[in-house]
Each structure stands twice: as structure tokens, then as C-alpha cells.
Scaffold this motif. Structure first.
Motif, PDB file in Angstrom:
ATOM      1  N   LYS A 168     -48.478  -8.459   2.479  1.00 64.71           N
ATOM      2  CA  LYS A 168     -47.553  -8.843   3.549  1.00 64.71           C
ATOM      3  C   LYS A 168     -46.674 -10.014   3.115  1.00 64.71           C
ATOM      4  N   ILE A 169     -47.309 -11.021   2.496  1.00 69.59           N
ATOM      5  CA  ILE A 169     -46.551 -12.197   2.070  1.00 69.59           C
ATOM      6  C   ILE A 169     -45.574 -11.837   0.955  1.00 69.59           C
ATOM      7  N   GLN A 170     -45.994 -10.904   0.080  1.00 72.27           N
ATOM      8  CA  GLN A 170     -45.103 -10.494  -1.002  1.00 72.27           C
ATOM      9  C   GLN A 170     -43.834  -9.846  -0.453  1.00 72.27           C
ATOM     10  N   LYS A 171     -44.001  -9.041   0.582  1.00 72.24           N
ATOM     11  CA  LYS A 171     -42.831  -8.445   1.229  1.00 72.24           C
ATOM     12  C   LYS A 171     -41.959  -9.529   1.852  1.00 72.24           C
ATOM     13  N   ALA A 172     -42.627 -10.514   2.476  1.00 71.74           N
ATOM     14  CA  ALA A 172     -41.883 -11.607   3.107  1.00 71.74           C
ATOM     15  C   ALA A 172     -41.133 -12.424   2.065  1.00 71.74           C
ATOM     16  N   ILE A 173     -41.784 -12.653   0.909  1.00 71.02           N
ATOM     17  CA  ILE A 173     -41.150 -13.442  -0.148  1.00 71.02           C
ATOM     18  C   ILE A 173     -39.842 -12.809  -0.591  1.00 71.02           C
ATOM     19  N   GLU A 174     -39.850 -11.494  -0.744  1.00 72.78           N
ATOM     20  CA  GLU A 174     -38.646 -10.800  -1.199  1.00 72.78           C
ATOM     21  C   GLU A 174     -37.492 -10.999  -0.239  1.00 72.78           C
ATOM     22  N   VAL A 175     -37.804 -11.033   1.077  1.00 73.41           N
ATOM     23  CA  VAL A 175     -36.760 -11.226   2.083  1.00 73.41           C
ATOM     24  C   VAL A 175     -36.316 -12.678   2.144  1.00 73.41           C
ATOM     25  N   VAL A 176     -37.304 -13.576   2.184  1.00 74.31           N
ATOM     26  CA  VAL A 176     -37.025 -15.001   2.386  1.00 74.31           C
ATOM     27  C   VAL A 176     -36.289 -15.611   1.201  1.00 74.31           C
ATOM     28  N   LEU A 177     -36.655 -15.235  -0.009  1.00 68.57           N
ATOM     29  CA  LEU A 177     -36.093 -15.870  -1.195  1.00 68.57           C
ATOM     30  C   LEU A 177     -34.724 -15.323  -1.582  1.00 68.57           C
ATOM     31  N   HIS A 178     -34.272 -14.323  -0.885  1.00 64.13           N
ATOM     32  CA  HIS A 178     -32.969 -13.738  -1.216  1.00 64.13           C
ATOM     33  C   HIS A 178     -31.859 -14.781  -1.057  1.00 64.13           C
ATOM     34  N   LYS A 179     -31.148 -15.061  -2.151  1.00 62.47           N
ATOM     35  CA  LYS A 179     -30.034 -16.011  -2.191  1.00 62.47           C
ATOM     36  C   LYS A 179     -30.480 -17.452  -1.932  1.00 62.47           C
ATOM     37  N   ARG A 180     -31.762 -17.709  -2.106  1.00 58.55           N
ATOM     38  CA  ARG A 180     -32.263 -19.079  -1.976  1.00 58.55           C
ATOM     39  C   ARG A 180     -32.850 -19.528  -3.309  1.00 58.55           C
ATOM     40  N   THR A 181     -32.599 -20.772  -3.668  1.00 54.44           N
ATOM     41  CA  THR A 181     -33.225 -21.321  -4.866  1.00 54.44           C
ATOM     42  C   THR A 181     -34.713 -21.504  -4.591  1.00 54.44           C
ATOM     43  N   SER A 182     -35.530 -21.008  -5.486  1.00 48.94           N
ATOM     44  CA  SER A 182     -36.967 -21.072  -5.211  1.00 48.94           C
ATOM     45  C   SER A 182     -37.761 -21.300  -6.489  1.00 48.94           C
ATOM     46  N   PHE A 183     -38.872 -22.010  -6.316  1.00 43.50           N
ATOM     47  CA  PHE A 183     -39.825 -22.244  -7.390  1.00 43.50           C
ATOM     48  C   PHE A 183     -41.158 -21.639  -6.952  1.00 43.50           C
ATOM     49  N   ILE A 184     -41.738 -20.813  -7.800  1.00 47.44           N
ATOM     50  CA  ILE A 184     -43.012 -20.189  -7.472  1.00 47.44           C
ATOM     51  C   ILE A 184     -44.025 -20.555  -8.547  1.00 47.44           C
ATOM     52  N   VAL A 185     -45.064 -21.280  -8.146  1.00 43.97           N
ATOM     53  CA  VAL A 185     -46.195 -21.533  -9.038  1.00 43.97           C
ATOM     54  C   VAL A 185     -47.209 -20.445  -8.748  1.00 43.97           C
ATOM     55  N   ALA A 186     -47.493 -19.617  -9.743  1.00 46.01           N
ATOM     56  CA  ALA A 186     -48.306 -18.439  -9.480  1.00 46.01           C
ATOM     57  C   ALA A 186     -49.482 -18.342 -10.429  1.00 46.01           C
ATOM     58  N   HIS A 187     -50.619 -17.942  -9.871  1.00 42.55           N
ATOM     59  CA  HIS A 187     -51.792 -17.630 -10.680  1.00 42.55           C
ATOM     60  C   HIS A 187     -51.851 -16.119 -10.907  1.00 42.55           C
ATOM     61  N   ARG A 188     -51.563 -15.368  -9.851  1.00 39.92           N
ATOM     62  CA  ARG A 188     -51.509 -13.910  -9.985  1.00 39.92           C
ATOM     63  C   ARG A 188     -50.125 -13.525 -10.496  1.00 39.92           C
ATOM     64  N   LEU A 189     -50.066 -13.104 -11.737  1.00 37.85           N
ATOM     65  CA  LEU A 189     -48.783 -12.819 -12.369  1.00 37.85           C
ATOM     66  C   LEU A 189     -48.105 -11.603 -11.758  1.00 37.85           C
ATOM     67  N   SER A 190     -48.875 -10.763 -11.069  1.00 37.66           N
ATOM     68  CA  SER A 190     -48.277  -9.586 -10.446  1.00 37.66           C
ATOM     69  C   SER A 190     -47.313  -9.962  -9.321  1.00 37.66           C
ATOM     70  N   THR A 191     -47.419 -11.199  -8.807  1.00 32.73           N
ATOM     71  CA  THR A 191     -46.567 -11.615  -7.685  1.00 32.73           C
ATOM     72  C   THR A 191     -45.215 -12.131  -8.130  1.00 32.73           C
TER      73      THR A 191
END
Length: 601
Positions: free
Chosen positions: A523-546
Motif C-alpha cells: 500500500k505504501i509503495q503505491k502511495a510513494i509512487e503517487v506522492v513522490l511524483h514531481k517532488r524532490t525526495s530522498f529514500i533511505v531503504a533497506h529493502r532494495l525492491s522498494t
């Protein structure tokens, strides 16, 4: 916890000057209170004079005609005395509560302004003790200490003046014990301050253990640490008992000695006064006056001795509270308002030759350079301690570079206000914190003037609306302390809605999906795709699939960019990222296969 520098082992005038200056807002209230106490002391001085007059003029002469007038005067003064006592108690109580309110409010505001580095160095229990027990100790000592101090000094001055006027020889006999009291006070001063400072220190440790025991209750049970925690707490409380008993013993020794010397002064007054009376040097009324004054004179001394011990006890608390209030903020705004502050941030973030350390000389980043375009999604991967979260914290200005510059839209962010930057940031942590209140309240924290429709829309974007509506009270459901009434995934979704409701220009996700279940992650992954569109973002990730869809992935090692590129580019290089990804992919595939076998069996 960073221990504060200890001060000299005596009543330190400087710390009390700082405290008095800090409490200057109560100057008028203290003057009124002093007026009450001077009036009270004056009345206490007058009563024995009336007794002397009655004994010499009516009792000795066996003339009772004037006594009714004396009785009326006594009654009138007693009513006045009772009124003054009522007024000073009410006023002193008001001062105490107002001071306590001010110290706690200012301490809380200071804690809100202090940088993350302060919280890195100080335990939660230490900070709680400053704003609770230490603040209460100071307000009680200052408010009621002023009462007794002004009354005691005025009383002693008034009594001394009257005694010297009536009979200076007998007055000097009465005052003969004062040098001995001074010697006793100096002797006990250092020992009492050491003991009371130790009491305050151990009290902070106890507060910290309480906090750890409550916050870490679940961890304690899962690790079966109950007995160990009880043992640790028992050791600290036993230390508290020892130092408290020592402090109480010193106080118990100081006050009786003062009482004994005071009694000696009264005995001397009675002995020499009786001789003066038999020699005809004084009257019966004068002897009664001096005996009464001897007792009254040493009562204030007893009070001053008590105030002295209280001040020594409270000084340790004052050192700590003033230390907190005077703590310098490492991150301060150089301007009151940023130029063009109302203009939205476009989102370009640039690190120019940035150095950073938590401990001087131990670099986390050294000559770090990075240019992030507006609207670009940057993923940071690497081993624990490689510097990923540090980069994010610096970009958010939770810390500032120890060298180099960080630019937002081409301008050094230190030339802007913190509010300007932080109001344009959305931040989601690995372990989200929800405040006590409803789900609606927690989402609205991201935008205080948000309407109910905006709150629901934010929840829909992050796919939180459905689970919220299934709750009995929907958006009005209480989340409990720290969000304890919700699951980890539900808390994360609520915190995500809170982060996006203000539509920030910069978005930061710090391991935001590492501690939640697969369904919530999807659910959050779907939200990330919408929210981060045209926004500068930094993602610190442990799960590389995300982070497959990130515009650029940075592999960080020891504060340096080891590799960078898109997911496909880095896989083609077959370097460090390739090893991390394939290793994690095989691990996750193995876990999925194991779960599938278990479900079949």
C-alpha cells in the motif's frame, strides 16, 4: 548522558543571581510579599513591647484599670496579624505556582528548540527530572524562602535595635552566640551541598530507569529482563536511600546544634537579666521583654538555618535547570524571516564539499558532493553506519555541516529560517511516533488548518482510508500513547498521511517500510509512487525492491558515494549494488518458498 560541570561546594552567589535575574518577571510580586513580611515582623516586635508596658505600668503597680485598653490593642493587632498571615500565604503560594509554570514552560520550549545533538547526549530521564522535580524544588525554595528570609532578617534587625535601645549591655549578652552560629554554618555548608547534589543526580537516574522501564516494557518481557531490571532499580534506589539518609542526617545535625546554641543564648539572657534586675538596672517588664526577644530572636535564626539547608539542597537543582535553560542551540536562524519565504521551494538540493562529524575529528562525511535536481528521487543504500541517515538529517537541517555548504534552490539554507525549510518537508521515519489523540488529530498535525475533507483525501492517497473507516469511531478513534492502539503498519500509514497533507516540496523516507508487513508495504509503495511524483525526495531503504523506480540510486560507504545510477544501470555494472540486490533477492525468495511450503503442509 553528558554530566554537567560541578560548581564550587558552597552556596554559590552566581547561580542564585542568575536565578533571580531569570525570575525578574515576578519582581513586583516579590516586593508585595516582602511588604507583607516586613509588616509581620514589625507586629512580632511590637507585641513584647506592649507586654513590657503592661507589666511595668499596670501589673507591677497592681493597677488593672488600664489593662482593658491593652487588651483591645492586643486584639486589634492580633486581627491585623492574622490578616497579614493570610495574605502572605496566599501570595507566596501564587508566586510558587507561577514560577513553577514559567520554569516548566520555558524548559519545554527550550527542549523544542534544541538540536538533535542535545538529545544524542542526554537521557530522557535527565530531561524529565529537570522539568519536574528540580523545577518544583526551586519554586518552593525561592517562594517560601523569601518569606522566611525577609521575615527573619527584619525580625532580627527590629529585635536587635529595640534591645540595644532598652539596655545595650543585656543586648550584647543575648547576641553573644551569633559567632558560634556562623562557625557551625560554615562547617556544615560543604558537606550538605555535596550530599544534596548527589541526591539530585541519583534522582535523575531513577527517573531515567522509570522511563526506560515503561517505554521498553515489551522489550523487557520478550528478553525476560524483569529480574535484571528490578535488580538495577534496587541498586540505584539503595544508593538514593544512602545519600538521602546522609543528607537528612547532616540537616538533622545542623538544626539541633543551632537550637542548642539558641537555648544557650536564652539561658545567658535569663541569668544576666536576673542579676541586672536584682541590681535595679532593669525592670520586671524589661526582663520579660528580653527573655521574649531572646526566644523570638533565635526563632528567625532557626528559620534562616533551615533556609540555608534548603538553598544548598535547591542549588543542585538550580544548577541543572539553569544549565538547561542556558543551553546554547547549535542550529540558529541568522535571519528573522527568509527573503521570499512565501515562495514555494522548487526542490534542488546541493551538497558542496560537505564535512560532518558527531564527535570532532571523527568524520562521517568528508568533502561530500551531491547535486539533486528538482523533482528527482534519490535512493540511498549501504551498510548500517555508512552515513545514509546523516545525509538525510543534514538535508533536513536537523544538523548543520561542520564544513562546506548545503544549498536549497541555489541558496545556502543557513541564510534561511528553519521554519521556511521544515514547513516544506515531509518526513516519514522507520518507527513513526503518533501523539495521544485521535487519528484525525494526528494527520492534522501535518497541517493544522486542514479541513476534514483534506484529512480524508490524504488518507485515501496513502491507502489508509479503508482501514480507518473499519474502526468503530473511524477518524475519531483514539490511537493511544505513542500510537499503541494501532498496528505498526497502521501507524506508518497514518504518519504517511500526516507527512503528505501539507503537500511538501521535499520528501524524506528513512527506512519507512522496513518494519511493516508485506501488505502494508505494498500500500505504501503505491502511495510513494503517487506522492513522490514531481517532488524532490530522498529514500533511505533497506529493502532494495522498494527503490527500483528511483531516478538515481546512491551506494554509500564510509560517507562516500561508491556507486550511483538507476536500478538497471547498477545491475549492469555488477558491482556493490549488484551484490547487495542479488543477495537480498535470494534471501527473500528463500523466505517466500519456506512460507509456501509451510502453508501447503
Amino acid at each position: 548522558m553528558e554530566e554537567k560541570k560541578e560548581m564550587k561546594l558552597k552556596v554559590d552567589k552566581q547561580i542564585w543571581k542568575e536565578m533571580i535575574h531569570y525570575l525578574k518577571d515576578f519582581k513586583k510580586d516579590f516586593l508585595i510579599l516582602c511588604g507583607f513580611m516586613v509588616s509581620l515582623a514589625a507586629l512580632d516586635v511590637v507585641f513584647p513591647l506592649i507586654s513590657k508596658f503592661a507589666i511595668d505600668n499596670y501589673v507591677k503597680a497592681k493597677d488593672l484599670n488600664g489593662l482593658p485598653v491593652v487588651g483591645v490593642l492586643y486584639t486589634a493587632l492580633s486581627v491585623l496579624l492574622a490578616t497579614v498571615v493570610f495574605l502572605f500565604i496566599r501570595h507566596a503560594g501564587k508566586i510558587e505556582m507561577n514560577m513553577l509554570y514559567k520554569m516548566r514552560k520555558d524548559s519545554f520550549e527550550k527542549l523544542q528548540k534544541l538540536s538533535f545533538s542535545y538529545y544524542d547526549k542526554n537521557a530522557v530521564g535527565w530531561m524529565i527530572a529537570r522539568t519536574t522535580s528540580d523545577a518544583a524544588k526551586i519554586s518552593e525554595t525561592v517562594a517560601w524562602g523569601v518569606v522566611d528570609l525577609v521575615w527573619g532578617l527584619t525580625m532580627m534587625l527590629g529585635v536587635s535595635v529595640v534591645m540595644l535601645i532598652v539596655n545595650w549591655k543585656l543586648a550584647l549578652v543575648t547576641l553573644l552566640t551569633l559567632p558560634f552560629l556562623a562557625v557551625i554554618s560554615v562547617f556544615f555548608e560543604k558537606k550538605m551541598l555535596v550530599s544534596y547534589r548527589n541526591v539530585r543526580k541519583i534522582n535523575s537516574k531513577i527517573t531515567g530507569l522509570f522511563n526506560d522501564g515503561i517505554v521498553g516494557a515489551k522489550t523487557t518481557k520478550t528478553l525476560v529482563r524483569e529480574s535484571l531490571n528490578i535488580g538495577e532499580f534496587k541498586d540505584v534506589t539503595q544508593d538514593m536511600k544512602k545519600v538521602s539518609v546522609r543528607a537528612a542526617t547532616l540537616s538533622a545535625g545542623y538544626l539541633p546544634l543551632t537550637l542548642f546554641i539558641s537555648a544557650v543564648g536564652t539561658v545567658l539572657t535569663l541569668y544576666f537579666g536576673s542579676n541586672f534586675l536584682m541590681d535595679g538596672a532593669i525592670t520586671y517588664g524589661t526582663l520579660v521583654l528580653f527573655i521574649t526577644y531572646a526566644r523570638q530572636f533565635f526563632d528567625p535564626i532557626m528559620e534562616l538555618a533551615r533556609i540555608y539547608t534548603e538553598m544548598i539542597s535547591a542549588q543542585a537543582a538550580a544548577e541543572r535547570v539553569m544549565g538547561l535553560l542556558q543551553e546554547k542551540e547549535e542550529i540558529v536562524d541568522l535571519v528573522e524571516k527568509s527573503p521570499h519565504e512565501d515562495k514555494p521551494i522548487e526542490g534542488r538540493v546541493t551538497f558542496e564539499h560537505v564535512d560532518f562529524w558527531y564527535k570532532e575529528g571523527e568524520y562521517i562525511l568528508k568533502d561530500f558532493n551531491l547535486d539533486v535536481k528538482a523533482g528527482e528521487t534519490i535512493a540511498l543504500v549501504g551498510e548500517t553506519g555508512s552515513g545514509k541517515s546523516t545525509i538525510v538529517n543534514l538535508a533536513c537541517r536537523f544538523y548543520e555541516p561542520t564544513g562546506g555548504r548545503i544549498l536549497i534552490d541555489g541558496e545556502d539554507y543557513r541564510e534561511k529560517t528553519q521554519h521556511w525549510l521544515h514547513s516544506n518537508i515531509g518526513y516519514v521515519l522507520q518507527a513513526p511516533h503518533l501523539f495521544s489523540g485521535t487519528i484525525k488529530d494526528n494527520i492534522r498535525y501535518g497541517k493544522l488548518d486542514a479541513t476534514d475533507e483534506e484529512i480524508m483525501e490524504a488518507a485515501r492517497v496513502v491507502h489508509a482510508h479503508d482501514f480507518i473507516m473499519k474502526l468503530e469511531k473511524g477518524y475519531d478513534t483514539e490511537v493511544g500513547e505513542g500510537g499503541g492502539m494501532l498496528s505498526t503498519g497502521e501507524k506508518q500509514l497514518v504518519s504517511f498521511a500526516r507527512a503528505i497533507i501539507a503537500k511538501p516540496s521535499l520528501f524524506f523516507l528513512d527506512e519507512a517500510t522496513s518494519s511493516i508487513d508485506t501488505e502494508s508495504e505494498a500500500k505504501i509503495q503505491k502511495a510513494i509512487e503517487v506522492v513522490l511524483h514531481k517532488r524532490t525526495s530522498f529514500i533511505v531503504a533497506h529493502r532494495l525492491s522498494t527503490i527500483r523506480n528511483a531516478d538515481r540510486i546512491l551506494v554509500i560507504e564510509d560517507g562516500e558515494i561508491l556507486e550511483q545510477g538507476t536500478h538497471e544501470e547498477l545491475l549492469r555494472q555488477e558491482g556493490h549494488y549488484y551484490e547487495l540486490y542479488t543477495s537480498q533477492f535470494m534471501e527473500e525468495a528463500g523466505m517466500d518458498l519456506l512460507q509456501a511450503k509451510r502453508s501447503v503442509s
